[in-house]
Write an enzyme that holds these catalytic residues in place. Structure first.
Site, PDB file in Angstrom:
ATOM      1  N   GLU A 120       0.826  -1.199  -0.073  1.00 18.43           N
ATOM      2  CA  GLU A 120      -0.008   0.117   0.018  1.00 18.43           C
ATOM      3  C   GLU A 120       0.750   1.167   0.041  1.00 18.43           C
ATOM      4  O   GLU A 120       1.391   1.521   1.124  1.00 18.43           O
ATOM      5  CB  GLU A 120      -0.966  -0.084   1.322  1.00 18.43           C
ATOM      6  CG  GLU A 120      -1.921  -1.205   1.174  1.00 18.43           C
ATOM      7  CD  GLU A 120      -2.953  -0.892   0.131  1.00 18.43           C
ATOM      8  OE1 GLU A 120      -3.174   0.026  -0.213  1.00 18.43           O
ATOM      9  OE2 GLU A 120      -3.826  -2.141   0.350  1.00 18.43           O
TER      10      GLU A 120
ATOM     11  N   CYS B  78      -2.135   8.750   2.688  1.00 20.23           N
ATOM     12  CA  CYS B  78      -1.992   8.271   1.092  1.00 20.23           C
ATOM     13  C   CYS B  78      -3.132   8.701   0.377  1.00 20.23           C
ATOM     14  O   CYS B  78      -3.024   8.481  -0.986  1.00 20.23           O
ATOM     15  CB  CYS B  78      -1.515   6.817   1.136  1.00 20.23           C
ATOM     16  SG  CYS B  78      -2.453   5.879   1.913  1.00 20.23           S
TER      17      CYS B  78
END
Ligand code: ADP
Length: 487
Positions: free
Chosen positions: A259, A293
Site C-alpha cells: 500500500e 495516502c
C-alpha cells in the site's frame, strides 16, 4: 499520559517478542517516543536488533502451525474478543494515539474504531475461507481447490495511522491462520503495543504476534525479506521504500502486499454541488492534517466555478482550529516531524516561485513546533512540484481546467494510482470519468472512501493487493489445487 488512562497497563515500555514482554534489548539500547505537539518524551522502548527479530520469527513459525489447524470459528472467537476489547478501551487507545501521533483525540478515537472494524470484519470472514470444487477434465478425475494460510507474515507500517494500518493487516492474517510479526514506525509504536496487549488479553495463543520496536528500519526490513520463514511481506508506506522491499523480496520470490504513495486528484466539475464539493475537499485534503495516502493532493476545478470554489474553500479553512490534539475543539494537530514541515514549505515555495498565489496560510503556525497553517494555493500548474509529488501536508493546490478530456489526461499523468475523487451530477459524465480514472479507488461526490467493507488499494506505482472487504483475505492465502485421480 498514564494518569489520563483508565487502564494504564496499555501504556507499554517493552517490546513484545514471541509472546513475551521484553523490557530491554540485548544491546541495552533504547529510543524515545515523543509527543509531536509538545516535543515531550512519552516513554522509551527497547531498540531491538536483527537477533531479536529472528527470535520472534522462529516463535511465530512454530506457533503458526497450531493456529492454522484451528477451526475458523476458534480463530474468529479470539478476533471477536480483540474487537470487543478495542472498542471497550477506545478512549485509552485514542489517547495513546493522540499522544504519539498528534491527531485530535476525537479523530484518534475514530481511528481506533475504524481499526477495530477490520478486526470485527475479518473475525466474521475467518469462517468463510471457501475453496472450490471444479468439474473434472477427465471421467476419473475430481478437482478441488483449497485455500491455505501463507504462513508467517511480516508487517511494516507507517506513523500516520498507528492503529488502523496494522489492524487492516493483522485482522485478515490472523483470521486465515497466519502468524504476524509487526514492525511499527519508530515514531508511533505505542498504539501497536497496546493492541498487542489486548490481543494477549483476548486469548491469542503465545508467539503468534510480535511487535518489534526498533529505531533502525533497514536491518529489520532486510531480515524480514531474507528470512525464509517469512512467507509474506505486507507494507504500507512510501513507494520508494516499497520498491526496496520488493527488490529485497525478489530473491526468495516472497509474496508482497504494497500500500504505497498516492497523488490523489480531486476534480470539481461545473455541474457539481459546490458546497458538497467544498465539504468533501475539506475531509479529503485536511483530514489527518493532509497526512494520508488518500488525501487530495491536486484539486482540479473547472474554470466556470474556480473562483467560487476557492472562496468557499477559504471560508471553510478559516474555521479549522489548529492545536494540541488533547485541547477542546481542535480539528487539526501538528505535522509529524520537522522533515514533514520542510517538504510542505518546499512545495509552497516552489509553487510561489512558478507563479502560484497563496490565498490562505502558507507558513508555519504561530504555535511553533511542527504546527502549520492550512494553506490554499491558486493558479497552480503542472510544472510545479505539487503536481507530481505527494505533499503529505495541509496544502490545497487549485488547478484550473476547461474540458473533461483535459482534466482526465492531467489526473492520470502520474506514476501513482491510489485514490481519486470527483464531484459532478451529470450521469453520463459521472460514469465516463469514473471509468477513465486510472486509480484503484474513486470517490464520486464524496471525500471519504475508507471502510472495512470495501477493497482498499492502488494501481500503477501505488501498490498491489487489497485491504478490507471480501477480497482482503486473498493476500494472506495460497491456493492449492488437488487433482484426485483413479476414481
Ligand atoms: P513514511 O513517509 O510514511 O514514513 P516510509 O516509506 O519512509 O514512509 O516509511 C514507512 C515505514 O517503513 C516506516 O515504519 C519506516 O520506519 C519503514 N521503513 C523505512 N525505510 C525502510 C527500509 N529500508 N526497510 C524497511 N522498512 C523501512
Amino acid at each position: 499520559l498514564a494518569d489520563m488512562l483508565k487502564n494504564p497497563d496499555l501504556l507499554i515500555s517493552s517490546a513484545f517478542v514471541g509472546g513475551d514482554w521484553m523490557a530491554d534489548a540485548a544491546s541495552g539500547k533504547r529510543f524515545d517516543v515523543l509527543n509531536p505537539s509538545t516535543g515531550a518524551v512519552i516513554t522509551s522502548l527497547p531498540d531491538l536488533s536483527v537477533d531479536e527479530t529472528r527470535a520472534a520469527i522462529d516463535t511465530a513459525h512454530l506457533a503458526q502451525k497450531d493456529w492454522a489447524a484451528k477451526t475458523g470459528k476458534e480463530r474468529a472467537t479470539v478476533l471477536r474478543k480483540l474487537f470487543d476489547l478495542m472498542v471497550a478501551n477506545a478512549d485509552d487507545l485514542g489517547a495513546i494515539l493522540t499522544a504519539e501521533m498528534g491527531k485530535p483525540f476525537a479523530e484518534a478515537r475514530g481511528e481506533i474504531l475504524y481499526g477495530a472494524s477490520f478486526i470485527e470484519w475479518f473475525a466474521e470472514e475467518a469462517k468463510r475461507i471457501y475453496g472450490d470444487v471444479i468439474p473434472g477434465h477427465q471421467p476419473d478425475k475430481r478437482i478441488i481447490v483449497l485455500k491455505q494460510p501463507v504462513g508467517v507474515v511480516a508487517s511494516i507500517t507507517p506513523w500516520n495511522f498507528p492503529n488502523a494500518m496494522i489492524a487492516r493487516k493483522l485482522g485478515p492474517a490472523l483470521a486465515v491462520g497466519c502468524a504476524f510479526v509487526a514492525k511499527p514506525a519508530a515514531e508511533t509504536p505505542l498504539s501497536a503495543l497496546a493492541m498487542a496487549k489486548l490481543a494477549e488479553d483476548a486469548g491469542l495463543p503465545k508467539g503468534l504476534l510480535s511487535v518489534i520496536t526498533s529505531k533502525s528500519n533497514a536491518p529489520i526490513g532486510q531480515e524480514f525479506c531474507s528470512n525464509p520463514k517469512i512467507r509474506k511481506i505486507t507494507f504500507t508506506g512510501s513507494t520508494e521504500v516499497g520498491r526496496i522491499l520488493m527488490r529485497q523480496s525478489a530473491d526468495q520470490i516472497k509474496k508482497t502486499s504494497m500500500e504505497l504513495g498516492g497523488n490523489a486528484p480531486f476534480i470539481v466539475f461545473d455541474d457539481a454541488d459546490l458546497d458538497a464539493a467544498v465539504e468533501g475537499a475539506m475531509i479529503s485534503k485536511y483530514r489527518n492534517n493532509g497526512q494520508t495516502c488518500v488525501c487530495a493532493n491536486r484539486i482540479y476545478v473547472q474554470s466556470g466555478v474556480y473562483d467560487a470554489f476557492a472562496e468557499k474553500l477559504a471560508v471553510a479553512v478559516s474555521k479549522m482550529k489548529i492545536g494540541d490534539g488533547f485541547d477542546d475543539g481542535v480539528t487539526t494537530g501538528p505535522l509529524i516531524s520537522e522533515a514533514a514541515v520542510s517538504k510542505v514549505m518546499e512545495h509552497i515555495e516552489d509553487a510561489k516561485a512558478k507563479g502560484a498565489k497563496v490565498i490562505t496560510g502558507g507558513s508555519r503556525h504561530a504555535l511553533g513546533g511542527t504546527f502549520f497553517e492550512p494553506t490554499i494555493l491558486t493558479g497552480v500548474t503542472r510544472e510545479m512540484k505539487v503536481a507530481g509529488e505527494e505533499t503529505f501536508g495541509p496544502v490545497a493546490p487549485l488547478f484550473k481546467f476547461d474540458t473533461v478530456d483535459d482534466v482526465i489526461e492531467q489526473a492520470n499523468d502520474t506514476i501513482f494510482g491510489l485514490a481519486s475523487y470527483f464531484y459532478a451530477n451529470d450521469l453520463t459524465r459521472v460514469w465516463r470519468v469514473a471509468e477513465a480514472l486510472e486509480y484503484g479507488m474513486v470517490g464520486v461526490n464524496t471525500g471519504l472512501i475508507s471502510t472495512e467493507v470495501a477493497p482498499f488499494g492502488g494501481v500503477k506505482q501505488s501498490g498491489q493487493g487489497r485491504e478490507g472487504s471480501k477480497y482482503g483475505c486473498d493476500d494472506y492465502l495460497e491456493m492449492k489445487y488437488l487433482c484426485l485421480g483413479g476414481i
